[in-house]
Scaffold this motif. Structure first.
Motif, short mmCIF file in Angstrom:
data_model
loop_
_atom_site.label_atom_id
_atom_site.label_comp_id
_atom_site.label_asym_id
_atom_site.label_seq_id
_atom_site.Cartn_x
_atom_site.Cartn_y
_atom_site.Cartn_z
N LEU A 288 0.84 -1.20 0.00
CA LEU A 288 0.00 0.00 0.00
C LEU A 288 0.87 1.25 0.00
CD1 LEU A 288 -2.75 1.42 0.28
CD2 LEU A 288 -2.71 0.90 2.72
N GLN A 291 2.30 2.17 -3.39
CA GLN A 291 1.33 2.85 -4.27
C GLN A 291 1.24 4.34 -3.93
OE1 GLN A 291 -0.36 1.68 -6.96
NE2 GLN A 291 0.89 -0.16 -6.68
N LEU A 292 1.26 4.63 -2.64
CA LEU A 292 1.08 6.02 -2.21
C LEU A 292 2.26 6.90 -2.62
CD1 LEU A 292 -0.51 5.51 1.32
CD2 LEU A 292 -1.62 6.28 -0.77
N ILE A 296 -1.07 10.04 -8.56
CA ILE A 296 -2.36 9.40 -8.81
C ILE A 296 -2.46 8.82 -10.22
CG2 ILE A 296 -4.83 9.93 -9.13
CD1 ILE A 296 -4.68 11.67 -6.63
N THR A 297 -1.92 9.53 -11.20
CA THR A 297 -2.01 9.07 -12.59
C THR A 297 -1.31 7.73 -12.82
OG1 THR A 297 -0.10 10.51 -12.99
CG2 THR A 297 -2.26 11.31 -13.71
N ARG A 299 -0.76 5.42 -10.10
CA ARG A 299 -1.19 4.45 -9.10
C ARG A 299 -2.20 3.45 -9.66
NH1 ARG A 299 -3.12 8.31 -4.27
NH2 ARG A 299 -1.10 9.29 -3.98
N LYS A 300 -2.21 2.24 -9.07
CA LYS A 300 -3.37 1.39 -9.26
C LYS A 300 -4.54 2.03 -8.53
CE LYS A 300 -0.55 -2.77 -9.38
NZ LYS A 300 0.02 -3.86 -8.58
N SER A 301 -5.74 1.90 -9.05
CA SER A 301 -6.89 2.43 -8.30
C SER A 301 -7.07 1.58 -7.04
CB SER A 301 -8.15 2.37 -9.16
OG SER A 301 -8.69 1.07 -9.10
N PRO A 302 -7.69 2.14 -5.99
CA PRO A 302 -7.92 1.34 -4.77
C PRO A 302 -8.72 0.07 -5.08
CG PRO A 302 -8.40 3.65 -4.36
CD PRO A 302 -8.16 3.52 -5.83
N TYR A 303 -9.56 0.12 -6.12
CA TYR A 303 -10.36 -1.04 -6.49
C TYR A 303 -9.46 -2.14 -7.05
CZ TYR A 303 -13.84 2.58 -5.96
OH TYR A 303 -14.59 3.59 -5.45
N GLN A 304 -8.56 -1.73 -7.96
CA GLN A 304 -7.64 -2.70 -8.55
C GLN A 304 -6.68 -3.25 -7.49
OE1 GLN A 304 -5.22 -1.03 -11.69
NE2 GLN A 304 -4.09 -2.96 -12.00
N LEU A 305 -6.12 -2.36 -6.68
CA LEU A 305 -5.15 -2.79 -5.65
C LEU A 305 -5.79 -3.79 -4.69
CD1 LEU A 305 -2.34 -2.48 -4.32
CD2 LEU A 305 -3.31 -0.64 -2.94
N SER A 306 -6.99 -3.47 -4.21
CA SER A 306 -7.61 -4.37 -3.24
C SER A 306 -7.97 -5.70 -3.89
CB SER A 306 -8.85 -3.71 -2.61
OG SER A 306 -9.79 -3.37 -3.59
N ASP A 307 -8.39 -5.67 -5.15
CA ASP A 307 -8.64 -6.93 -5.87
C ASP A 307 -7.37 -7.78 -5.91
OD1 ASP A 307 -11.27 -6.78 -6.48
OD2 ASP A 307 -11.00 -5.99 -8.52
N MET A 309 -4.55 -7.59 -4.12
CA MET A 309 -4.06 -8.01 -2.81
C MET A 309 -4.92 -9.14 -2.24
SD MET A 309 -3.31 -4.40 -0.90
CE MET A 309 -1.93 -4.58 0.19
N SER B 38 -12.91 2.30 -10.83
CA SER B 38 -11.50 1.91 -10.93
C SER B 38 -10.85 2.56 -12.14
CB SER B 38 -11.41 0.39 -11.03
OG SER B 38 -10.06 -0.02 -11.01
N TYR B 41 -10.20 6.38 -11.84
CA TYR B 41 -9.39 6.86 -10.71
C TYR B 41 -8.20 7.72 -11.13
CZ TYR B 41 -6.44 7.16 -6.66
OH TYR B 41 -5.65 7.67 -5.65
N GLN B 42 -7.50 7.26 -12.16
CA GLN B 42 -6.28 7.97 -12.57
C GLN B 42 -6.55 9.40 -13.08
OE1 GLN B 42 -4.60 6.82 -16.47
NE2 GLN B 42 -6.08 5.14 -16.45
N TYR B 263 -7.12 7.28 -0.02
CA TYR B 263 -6.74 6.09 -0.79
C TYR B 263 -6.58 4.88 0.12
CZ TYR B 263 -3.93 3.28 -4.09
OH TYR B 263 -3.46 2.28 -4.90
N THR B 267 -8.98 1.49 0.37
CA THR B 267 -8.40 0.16 0.14
C THR B 267 -8.74 -0.77 1.31
OG1 THR B 267 -6.59 1.21 -1.07
CG2 THR B 267 -6.28 -1.08 -0.44
N LEU B 270 -12.45 -1.74 1.11
CA LEU B 270 -12.77 -2.69 0.04
C LEU B 270 -12.33 -4.10 0.41
CD1 LEU B 270 -11.78 -0.45 -3.02
CD2 LEU B 270 -14.09 -1.23 -2.46
N ILE B 271 -11.16 -4.21 1.05
CA ILE B 271 -10.67 -5.52 1.52
C ILE B 271 -11.66 -6.11 2.54
CG2 ILE B 271 -8.85 -6.69 2.84
CD1 ILE B 271 -7.68 -6.00 0.22
N LYS B 274 -14.76 -7.55 0.94
CA LYS B 274 -14.51 -8.84 0.29
C LYS B 274 -14.43 -9.96 1.32
CE LYS B 274 -11.67 -6.63 -3.26
NZ LYS B 274 -12.50 -6.70 -4.47
#
Lengths: 312, 312
Positions: A288, A291-292, A296-297, A299-307, A309, B38, B41-42, B263, B267, B270-271, B274
């Protein structure tokens, strides 16, 4: 090292020192806390849990004072949990009110405990429920949650009680809108305190209007009781109504239903806590943080990252 | 079937119909919602997110009205998200206020969207943040979150913004205590609206006192601006202060810090979602139900049950 079994015997025999020790364990979230709460659970479920809330200045503390007296006069033991979610620099009034209750300290049938926020607000409603479990197991007949209530904590606290009292004053007429966030829907009893002041009838009518719009599915229709707590007026009637509410929900099954909802909610919460602790190891925390560090341009989106992980 | 990529092109080119379609997808939590959020986001992170809150009757809507005008006069496009966490039967006033804003509907640089609670309160703050992401990606310069705020939702909404305005009226002097639950600590700008009324200076002094007690670590010390929104007085100054706040936190790194916190928070959230869905399968739900069928004295405590279920 605390001997949990000895402590529990002390709680069950209503030993004041052991109760205070148990409350400290819960308040400080020491390692023994869950084990203690787990072991006393089977002894809970007998007390009548009453929530008292309302805007500052409505006279909640004076009213609580009166109710302590009228319940003890009926031979009941009473525990009070004062919950103050205020920020450190504005809580003077509440603690001042507490001192007025000192006269009850002499009474062995009355136990008063104030709880304030330490750090995060989130845990306060939980902790007050845990403290109530200790009082419940130790045999207190009535447990009063009194909160200078604003917001979600207030709702969380009230949802952990059997009977919900909302205290208003005649001047609150204009503030009914303030109470939008759910209180109007969950109150079992409304108290118009300081009912010798102008505006009492106006508020009474306004409350009745709001109540008539409420979805009332149940055997219980919320009552509106006028009181003048400083003169002890209306307190006897209010006490009767509170007891009556408890009897009605006991017989209708509503009381069991509330207690089952709390059981289910707590189990869900405990599972989530365990999952969170297990999931967020050093490696995941670092992922995490990485990513930070990026803009932002990129980064993985929080949706993608959480998926990613979660599915690893 | 919605073509997400086409929809995103539409959003990025600020096509009003596509924006409205995207908001509906998010509001209704359709299956495309996370995939859409997602992918956009960017493109977020450019808008200035402003939160406006305060008690009912403080004139938030009129003030928002004025700010829309002053921002568009500066050549900025403005999106407004009106958040109403009230219960279904008491929300008349808010929607009435909305109608006053209709004059802006003709302006292509202004987009107004109201959001109300559907069922649970919990999701409302989240959804308004998601809608803001759509506005942000589509290039709106300023996004205003306006909430008839009480409680935790209000705090959640405000925590999703860059600049927090708390609107008071001279009569609010006595209500500062009402705001204990955290607002006083997070406000960046206080507005004393209707400042031609009695009590303005008294409130000004009281606010200053509270602010002097606040932990001010930062480059920004909260300002107090007097306005009379109905006469457009004080609005120019307020707009400058809001822009000034944004510049200062942009330069100090505070803005990036806020966005990183969001962010990280999202994250985590979202985790947890799930995990919850995966954990609570039919078998586990039944295990919980079985416990609820027993009397409390025979049930496993929620602590024991969650331990056993988790470790299985």
């Amino acid at each position: 090292m605390i001997n949990i079994n000895e402590l529990i015997s002390g709680i069950l025999s209503q030993n004041t020192l052991d109760i205070a020790k148990a409350i400290s364990i819960v308040e400080n979230s020491t390692i023994e806390s869950h084990s203690l709460l787990s072991k006393i659970y089977q002894y809970t479920g007998k007390a009548h849990r009453i929530g008292i809330t309302g805007p500052p200045g409505s006279g909640k503390s004076t009213l609580t004072d009166c109710l302590i007296k009228s319940f003890t006069d009926l031979g009941k033991s009473v525990a009070i949990i004062g919950i103050d979610p205020s920020s450190p620099f504005t809580d003077g009034a509440f603690l001042g009110d507490r001192i007025r209750m000192m006269k009850h300290f002499e009474n062995p049938n009355v136990f008063i405990r104030s709880m304030a926020t330490r750090g995060s607000l989130g845990g306060l409603a939980n902790k007050s429920r845990e403290v109530a479990d200790i009082f419940d197991a130790s045999g207190y007949d009535v447990i009063i949650f009194e909160t200078v209530g604003v917001g979600q904590i207030e709702l969380d606290v009230m949802n952990a009680t059997d009977s919900i009292l909302v205290v208003l004053v005649p001047e609150s007429g204009d503030d009914i809108q303030m109470m939008k966030s759910g209180l109007m829907e969950i109150a079992d009893l409304f108290v118009i305190n300081k009912a010798d002041r102008d505006g009492t009838n106006k508020l009474f009518i306004a409350l009745n209007q709001v109540l008539s719009l409420r979805n009332n599915n149940a055997e219980w229709f919320p009552l509106i009781q006028k009181t003048i707590a400083t003169k002890n007026e209306g307190i006897k009637e209010l006490t009767e109504e509170i007891c009556n509410h408890f009897n009605i929900i006991s017989n209708s099954g509503e009381l069991s239903h509330k207690s089952e909802k709390r059981y289910s909610h707590l189990t869900h919460q405990l599972i989530s806590q365990k999952q969170k602790i297990e999931f967020w190891d050093e490696k995941k925390k670092n992922e995490l943080t990485e990513q930070l560090k990026m803009p932002i341009t990129e980064r993985k989106s929080p949706y993608q990252l959480s998926d990613e992980m979660y599915n690893k």
